[in-house]
Design a protein around this motif. Structure first.
Motif, short mmCIF file in Angstrom:
data_model
loop_
_atom_site.label_atom_id
_atom_site.label_comp_id
_atom_site.label_asym_id
_atom_site.label_seq_id
_atom_site.Cartn_x
_atom_site.Cartn_y
_atom_site.Cartn_z
N HIS A 228 -37.04 -17.16 -1.44
CA HIS A 228 -37.16 -16.62 -2.77
C HIS A 228 -36.25 -15.84 -3.18
O HIS A 228 -35.59 -15.17 -2.27
CB HIS A 228 -38.53 -16.11 -2.72
CG HIS A 228 -39.72 -16.95 -2.59
ND1 HIS A 228 -41.16 -16.62 -2.26
CD2 HIS A 228 -39.84 -18.39 -2.67
CE1 HIS A 228 -41.88 -17.69 -2.18
NE2 HIS A 228 -41.05 -18.76 -2.28
N TRP A 229 -36.29 -15.34 -4.27
CA TRP A 229 -35.31 -14.35 -4.62
C TRP A 229 -35.23 -13.07 -3.93
O TRP A 229 -34.25 -12.54 -3.35
CB TRP A 229 -35.79 -13.75 -6.07
CG TRP A 229 -35.16 -14.65 -7.31
CD1 TRP A 229 -33.94 -14.31 -8.07
CD2 TRP A 229 -35.87 -15.59 -8.04
NE1 TRP A 229 -33.93 -15.44 -9.01
CE2 TRP A 229 -35.08 -15.92 -9.05
CE3 TRP A 229 -37.16 -15.97 -7.99
CZ2 TRP A 229 -35.41 -17.15 -10.01
CZ3 TRP A 229 -37.48 -17.20 -8.70
CH2 TRP A 229 -36.72 -17.46 -9.77
N GLN A 230 -36.20 -12.54 -3.55
CA GLN A 230 -36.34 -11.30 -2.68
C GLN A 230 -35.92 -11.40 -1.57
O GLN A 230 -35.05 -10.52 -0.81
CB GLN A 230 -37.78 -10.77 -2.99
CG GLN A 230 -38.78 -11.71 -2.08
CD GLN A 230 -40.14 -10.94 -2.09
OE1 GLN A 230 -40.48 -10.01 -2.61
NE2 GLN A 230 -41.04 -11.72 -1.51
N ALA A 233 -32.12 -11.02 -2.06
CA ALA A 233 -31.91 -9.91 -2.22
C ALA A 233 -31.77 -9.04 -0.88
O ALA A 233 -30.81 -8.40 -0.54
CB ALA A 233 -32.59 -9.37 -3.07
N LEU A 261 -27.15 -12.28 -5.77
CA LEU A 261 -26.40 -11.76 -6.82
C LEU A 261 -26.93 -10.35 -7.54
O LEU A 261 -26.17 -9.55 -7.69
CB LEU A 261 -26.39 -12.67 -8.02
CG LEU A 261 -25.39 -13.89 -7.97
CD1 LEU A 261 -25.54 -14.85 -9.19
CD2 LEU A 261 -24.07 -13.69 -7.83
N ARG A 262 -28.03 -10.27 -7.65
CA ARG A 262 -28.70 -9.09 -8.22
C ARG A 262 -28.45 -8.06 -7.09
O ARG A 262 -27.87 -7.01 -7.45
CB ARG A 262 -30.25 -9.33 -8.24
CG ARG A 262 -31.21 -7.91 -8.41
CD ARG A 262 -30.85 -7.55 -10.07
NE ARG A 262 -31.08 -6.23 -10.16
CZ ARG A 262 -31.31 -5.67 -11.33
NH1 ARG A 262 -30.75 -6.34 -12.56
NH2 ARG A 262 -31.31 -4.51 -11.35
N TYR A 265 -24.84 -7.10 -7.77
CA TYR A 265 -24.80 -6.18 -8.96
C TYR A 265 -25.22 -4.69 -8.59
O TYR A 265 -24.48 -3.70 -9.06
CB TYR A 265 -25.62 -7.02 -9.76
CG TYR A 265 -25.74 -6.08 -11.25
CD1 TYR A 265 -24.73 -5.99 -12.10
CD2 TYR A 265 -26.99 -5.51 -11.34
CE1 TYR A 265 -24.91 -5.12 -13.36
CE2 TYR A 265 -27.07 -4.64 -12.44
CZ TYR A 265 -26.02 -4.61 -13.36
OH TYR A 265 -26.43 -3.72 -14.54
N GLU A 284 -32.25 -24.90 -12.81
CA GLU A 284 -31.91 -24.43 -14.60
C GLU A 284 -31.58 -22.89 -14.50
O GLU A 284 -30.20 -22.68 -15.09
CB GLU A 284 -32.87 -24.73 -15.36
CG GLU A 284 -32.36 -24.69 -16.70
CD GLU A 284 -33.31 -25.22 -17.86
OE1 GLU A 284 -34.50 -25.28 -17.44
OE2 GLU A 284 -33.13 -25.29 -18.94
N ALA A 285 -32.02 -22.15 -13.87
CA ALA A 285 -31.71 -20.68 -13.80
C ALA A 285 -30.22 -20.47 -13.44
O ALA A 285 -29.33 -19.60 -13.91
CB ALA A 285 -32.65 -20.03 -13.08
N PHE A 288 -27.40 -20.29 -15.98
CA PHE A 288 -27.51 -19.25 -17.13
C PHE A 288 -27.54 -17.74 -16.38
O PHE A 288 -27.58 -16.65 -17.10
CB PHE A 288 -28.92 -19.31 -17.69
CG PHE A 288 -29.01 -20.51 -18.61
CD1 PHE A 288 -28.49 -20.36 -20.02
CD2 PHE A 288 -29.45 -21.84 -18.39
CE1 PHE A 288 -28.48 -21.59 -20.97
CE2 PHE A 288 -29.39 -23.00 -18.89
CZ PHE A 288 -29.20 -22.80 -20.43
N SER A 289 -27.49 -17.90 -15.21
CA SER A 289 -27.45 -16.47 -14.45
C SER A 289 -26.02 -15.68 -14.87
O SER A 289 -24.95 -16.45 -15.25
CB SER A 289 -27.54 -16.61 -13.02
OG SER A 289 -26.44 -17.29 -12.51
N VAL A 290 -25.91 -14.41 -14.64
CA VAL A 290 -24.68 -13.59 -14.95
C VAL A 290 -24.26 -13.04 -13.46
O VAL A 290 -24.90 -12.20 -13.08
CB VAL A 290 -25.14 -12.59 -15.78
CG1 VAL A 290 -23.89 -11.82 -16.06
CG2 VAL A 290 -25.26 -13.40 -17.40
N PRO A 291 -23.07 -13.59 -13.01
CA PRO A 291 -22.45 -14.79 -13.31
C PRO A 291 -23.16 -16.01 -12.98
O PRO A 291 -24.01 -16.15 -12.27
CB PRO A 291 -21.15 -14.81 -12.46
CG PRO A 291 -21.60 -14.01 -10.97
CD PRO A 291 -22.74 -13.17 -11.71
N SER A 292 -22.70 -17.07 -13.54
CA SER A 292 -23.28 -18.36 -13.36
C SER A 292 -23.07 -18.75 -11.96
O SER A 292 -21.96 -18.36 -11.50
CB SER A 292 -22.81 -19.57 -14.57
OG SER A 292 -21.60 -19.65 -14.33
N GLU A 336 -19.13 -19.74 -12.52
CA GLU A 336 -18.46 -18.43 -12.19
C GLU A 336 -18.55 -17.73 -10.75
O GLU A 336 -17.54 -17.10 -10.44
CB GLU A 336 -18.87 -17.67 -13.25
CG GLU A 336 -18.67 -18.01 -14.63
CD GLU A 336 -19.63 -17.14 -15.70
OE1 GLU A 336 -19.38 -17.43 -16.81
OE2 GLU A 336 -20.48 -16.41 -15.42
#
Lengths: 340, 340
Positions: A228-230, A233, A261-262, A265, A284-285, A288-292, A336
DNA sequence: CATGGCGATTACATCGATGTAAATACGTCG
DNA sequence: CGACGTATTTACATCGATGTAATCGCCATG
């Protein structure tokens, strides 16, 4: 207003059409020796009464439901929900209905799916296991057709569909190496233990290092609790605590990568300036993430199609042919996060 | 090796235990007048043979399966997959199994769920509709208990669970206004038409403007085809084509918002420097996006719990009590995308 | 010792659809 | 015109579990 007519039975239709129940059944099941005239009358009766086959009755008699089960660990892992969509589409094309089941990666619930406990209405199961043990497959009830996705607890026993994880990871690593990255960390990796997806991908990573003549640093492989995301991170944070820092992160799924990525950042690291980040799954995310996000995209439609096909074959001919292992395609999509 | 014993039936258990099939059934169903001795013998037989109840047979006889269906538009919309997780957890707690069904927001498939076509094995349905018409609810088969989530095509007819969409949108808008934003666009909004979620939220937005004494500019309301990333990205692009630009985006779900964030990034707009962005749903991705996303967080566990409770009540007592409308809580979580 | 009463157990029918095999309708040919 | 073969249709049994109602066994009571 609350008194509604009971759902019509096959015999209600029969009475309405002036034929026997069996004739109605014959029409429903496209039995060929039914006169055009009777067929029309029965169809009309069915429409008039709004009749639908009772699947419980049918299953009791013929042991088939026309439904298949898709059992995945977690639906809120986007890879699985996207895959579910493709599986449903393919099943629909083949005239089947899909029941979705969530195992949470718990062995007990995976076993339940494997044995059809909660899924008795289903003619077969497409299972994406996480915790299953090799012996679970050999001791399983052979009567329920099963196709495994991704992880494969043991050789043989069931049909299997997945990508070439070793090669995919090797290619992703080669991509990073070709960009001059030398200290590539693996988030979600596993150096030893079962030949799970994590282990296979880590193996591919090591192969790429070896070919490039680079040493393997165990400290750069960070296991995670879940994908998962966390967890991503957290793993990224841990990596930044220690010197020297990695210059690239190979994350074994996109959620981990996006979480990482988070963190980067927040810590002021530029991606792809200071580090590259690569994921797996192409959810899909990631577009669209920054950066992709650069990611290994498994051919999900192909996986879904192969899984459904293999399963339906097994259902139709339980003991025909040898076990299949379909290797689905994949490709690296450079975005990216690694200079794309 | 391929010849496996057939799945045992209740009469096999009966024979093994030396009792009648009905006695086995009595043990299974915890009928009280069974001697301790027989009960033990039957239990042992069940274990020895690995017997499991055949649900088709049971349903045929008693018309219950112990399963409920959750029908949502799309599982790859994170709000729904997260909700599914909560619903499954709650159902599990209540001893039920959940079957998940995807309607793709197509009226025909929503009707199928409502009428239990594909879901005959289910004692009731929790449905999150998108395209259902008011008359679909009044003309539906009243025998299948249904609880609606979110959208509500008509007053009455079924129990309903949802948040106060008007208030939630008003609060989100007030938040933006309090930060000095004056040209707030609504992505996914609807000015007229059915009282769908989009319409209700747009109404809330208008209320906030009115209270603040600001004019309503229809051009700032951008409808979308679906609530996906790409629709948000596209809508944001469209808004940036026209002058004057908005100084905030109220996006009616998080996917739209995250897609819009990506567009703003590509066009070099700073968030929250140049514009604020707010979403709805509080999906996991929104905590980890860059910048992290301010969003209206519905109380998903509460929604899941209420939906399951209401449904089970209806199943147990089909015509008891009046229709319920449970309003679940929500709260605005302010994150970086609006200065948090 | 016969009888009543109650708990435990069982025989049988049933839910809805369909496989099997037999019955009926229809057309053809000698 | 009657026999026969083929095309349709139907009666009946069955899948597995359980509700109903009847039966059995045991103990207490008159």
């Amino acid at each position: 207003m609350n008194t509604v007519a009971a759902r019509p039975r096959i015999k209600d239709v029969a009475r309405y059409a002036g034929v026997s129940p069996k004739t109605v059944s014959n029409v429903i099941n496209d039995f060929e020796h039914v006169s055009e005239q009777t067929r029309a009358a029965v169809r009309e009766a069915i429409d008039a009464l709004g009749y639908r086959v009772n699947i419980a009755g049918r299953q009791l008699r013929q042991g088939r439901t026309g439904m298949i089960t898709l059992a995945v660990p977690e639906l809120d892992v986007a890879y699985f929900s996207e895959l579910a969509k493709h599986v449903m589409a393919e099943a629909d094309r083949r005239g089947r209905t899909v029941l979705i089941h969530q195992t949470e990666g718990v062995r007990e619930r995976e076993l339940a799916a494997l044995h059809g406990f909660d899924t008795q209405f289903s003619d077969g199961v497409i299972l994406s296991p996480l915790s299953l043990l090799p012996r679970d497959l050999t001791t399983r009830d052979q009567r329920l057709p099963v196709v495994l996705l991704g992880e494969r607890p043991a050789e043989g026993g069931t049909d299997h569909v997945g990508i070439d994880n070793v090669r995919a990871a090797r290619e992703a690593t080669e991509h990073l190496l070709s960009r001059g990255r030398r200290r590539i960390a693996v988030i979600g990796g596993a150096v030893r233990g079962r030949q799970g997806t994590d282990r296979l991908r880590t193996d591919g990573y090591r192969q790429a290092l070896e070919v490039a003549g680079l040493p393997f640093a165990p400290g750069l492989v960070v296991p995670v609790e879940a994908y998962h995301w966390q967890d991503g991170a957290r793993a990224a944070s841990a990596l930044l605590e220690k010197e020297p820092h990695p210059d690239a992160l190979l994350c074994l799924n996109d959620h981990l990568a996006l979480g990482a990525l988070r963190t980067l950042y927040e810590r002021g690291r530029s991606v792809p300036g200071d580090l590259d980040v690569v994921g797996f799954d192409d959810i899909e995310a990631s577009r669209f993430s920054v950066p992709s996000l650069t990611t290994v995209a498994p051919d999900k439609p192909d996986i879904a199609k192969a899984a459904v096909s293999l399963l339906l074959e097994r259902i139709d001919e339980p003991d025909a042919g040898s076990l299949q292992d379909h290797v689905a395609g994949h490709r690296l999509i450079v975005r990216e996060s690694s200079g794309g």
